[in-house]
Design an enzyme around this catalytic site. Structure first.
Site, PDB file in Angstrom:
ATOM      1  N   MET A   1       0.848  -1.193   0.000  1.00  0.00           N
ATOM      2  CA  MET A   1       0.000   0.000   0.000  1.00  0.00           C
ATOM      3  C   MET A   1       0.880   1.238   0.000  1.00  0.00           C
ATOM      4  O   MET A   1       1.668   1.452   0.909  1.00  0.00           O
ATOM      5  CB  MET A   1      -0.901   0.019   1.234  1.00  0.00           C
ATOM      6  CG  MET A   1      -1.855   1.207   1.256  1.00  0.00           C
ATOM      7  SD  MET A   1      -3.058   1.135   2.589  1.00  0.00           S
ATOM      8  CE  MET A   1      -2.029   1.650   3.955  1.00  0.00           C
ATOM      9  N   CYS A   2       0.766   2.038  -1.043  1.00  0.00           N
ATOM     10  CA  CYS A   2       1.509   3.290  -1.170  1.00  0.00           C
ATOM     11  C   CYS A   2       0.534   4.400  -1.512  1.00  0.00           C
ATOM     12  O   CYS A   2      -0.623   4.157  -1.866  1.00  0.00           O
ATOM     13  CB  CYS A   2       2.577   3.178  -2.251  1.00  0.00           C
ATOM     14  SG  CYS A   2       3.851   1.942  -1.918  1.00  0.00           S
ATOM     15  N   GLY A   3       0.988   5.627  -1.412  1.00  0.00           N
ATOM     16  CA  GLY A   3       0.166   6.772  -1.784  1.00  0.00           C
ATOM     17  C   GLY A   3       0.781   7.530  -2.936  1.00  0.00           C
ATOM     18  O   GLY A   3       2.001   7.717  -2.999  1.00  0.00           O
ATOM     19  N   ARG A  32      -0.552   5.938   4.114  1.00  0.00           N
ATOM     20  CA  ARG A  32      -0.422   4.933   3.061  1.00  0.00           C
ATOM     21  C   ARG A  32       1.033   4.561   2.792  1.00  0.00           C
ATOM     22  O   ARG A  32       1.298   3.516   2.174  1.00  0.00           O
ATOM     23  CB  ARG A  32      -1.078   5.417   1.764  1.00  0.00           C
ATOM     24  CG  ARG A  32      -2.580   5.621   1.839  1.00  0.00           C
ATOM     25  CD  ARG A  32      -3.176   5.853   0.455  1.00  0.00           C
ATOM     26  NE  ARG A  32      -2.968   4.684  -0.393  1.00  0.00           N
ATOM     27  CZ  ARG A  32      -3.801   3.634  -0.453  1.00  0.00           C
ATOM     28  NH1 ARG A  32      -4.878   3.626   0.299  1.00  0.00           N
ATOM     29  NH2 ARG A  32      -3.535   2.627  -1.248  1.00  0.00           N
TER      30      ARG A  32
END
Length: 298
Positions: A1-3, A32
């Protein structure tokens, strides 16, 4: 999960606020990706000049005297603007390759983050708001910017492993997801002359886009090809000197939202990244479709 966040300015009157708005967007994505963060900012190019963004774990030592050493190597003048662990070296456009070779030969601990007429790239390990403050993102201006907050899943938490990845002039890519065929792609791209700094799958995606654009494709066409050749889950936001593009894989399980007004196009992994942008209440807001390329160019 990244932003992921991205902002492409259409109204020049908004360009002085690019960094401020991008910093605000990036701050909403900290949860995130708390491991590391980075951003690429595209400013107005100077005629006949190019920029090379550098990074060093020992900036006080490495950047002292670097400009004079490079000038001696290339036989031309350069300017070095140091910003914490990074520095932007400006030189004559026809000296960029010579500068890169001189740095690699004489300054082995200095890393090249990106190069081009317009792009500057800053990325470090750390909480995203702190990384943004470290490089004074809020004070930067320009035409478009892309940012990323990383939660590492498959490779080490390092400065080089942070996003964006830049593998071609004025090009960069940020990624949320995981590619399943990146090892095979890396081998094939190396065979065609592409080089890699990390084992990160996202760097392979960036190199793939560069490889396709080197074949004469524009950004939109390169992103279309990525849907045929890249396996896995991905949302990509890609920047070029003149463009800003978005694509999601055919399953599209990674969140994404776009907004467009007369002043800008904005991307966020979640709507909260867009909520404080000017005029957002009147924007066209939508979720990008799976396996569909969106891109804007000047």
């Amino acid at each position: 999960m990244c932003g992921i966040v991205g902002l492409f300015i259409k109204d020049k009157a908004l360009e002085p606020r690019l960094g401020e708005l991008t910093a605000g967007m990036l701050a909403t994505m900290c949860e995130r990706g708390p491991d590391s963060a980075g951003f690429a900012v595209y400013g107005a190019p100077a005629s006949g000049k190019a920029k090379v963004t550098l990074q060093s774990p020992n900036p006080t030592t490495d950047f002292a005297g670097l400009a004079k050493a490079i000038e001696k190597e290339i036989g031309g003048s350069v300017n070095l603007d140091v910003k914490s662990t990074h520095a932007v070296l400006t030189c004559a456009a026809d000296k960029v390759d010579a500068v890169r070779e001189a740095i690699r030969s004489n300054f082995p601990s200095v890393r090249i983050m990106g190069r081009g007429d317009s792009i500057e790239i800053y990325k470090e390990v750390g909480y995203p708001t702190e990384v943004a403050k470290q490089f004074a993102l809020a004070k930067m201006s320009g035409s478009h910017a892309i940012g990323h907050t990383r939660m590492a899943t498959e490779s080490a938490v390092t400065t080089l492993g942070a996003h964006p990845f830049s593998t071609g002039p004025d090009q960069c890519l940020v990624h949320n997801g995981s590619l399943s065929n990146h090892n095979n792609l890396r081998r094939n791209l190396k065979h065609d002359g592409m080089t890699f700094e990390t084992e990160n799958d996202s760097e392979v995606a960036a190199a793939y886009i560069t490889w396709r654009m080197n074949q004469g494709l524009n950004l939109g066409q390169a992103l279309e090809k990525s849907l045929e050749d890249l396996d896995g889950f991905f949302t990509f936001v890609v920047g070029t000197k003149n463009g800003f593009g978005v694509v999601r894989d055919p399953i599209a399980c990674k969140p994404a939202v776009l907004a467009e007004t007369d002043q800008y196009v904005a991307f966020g992994s979640e709507y909260r990244a867009l909520a404080n942008l000017p005029g957002i209440e009147n924007a066209k807001v939508w979720e990008p479709e799976p396996a569909t390329v969106y891109f804007w160019e000047r």
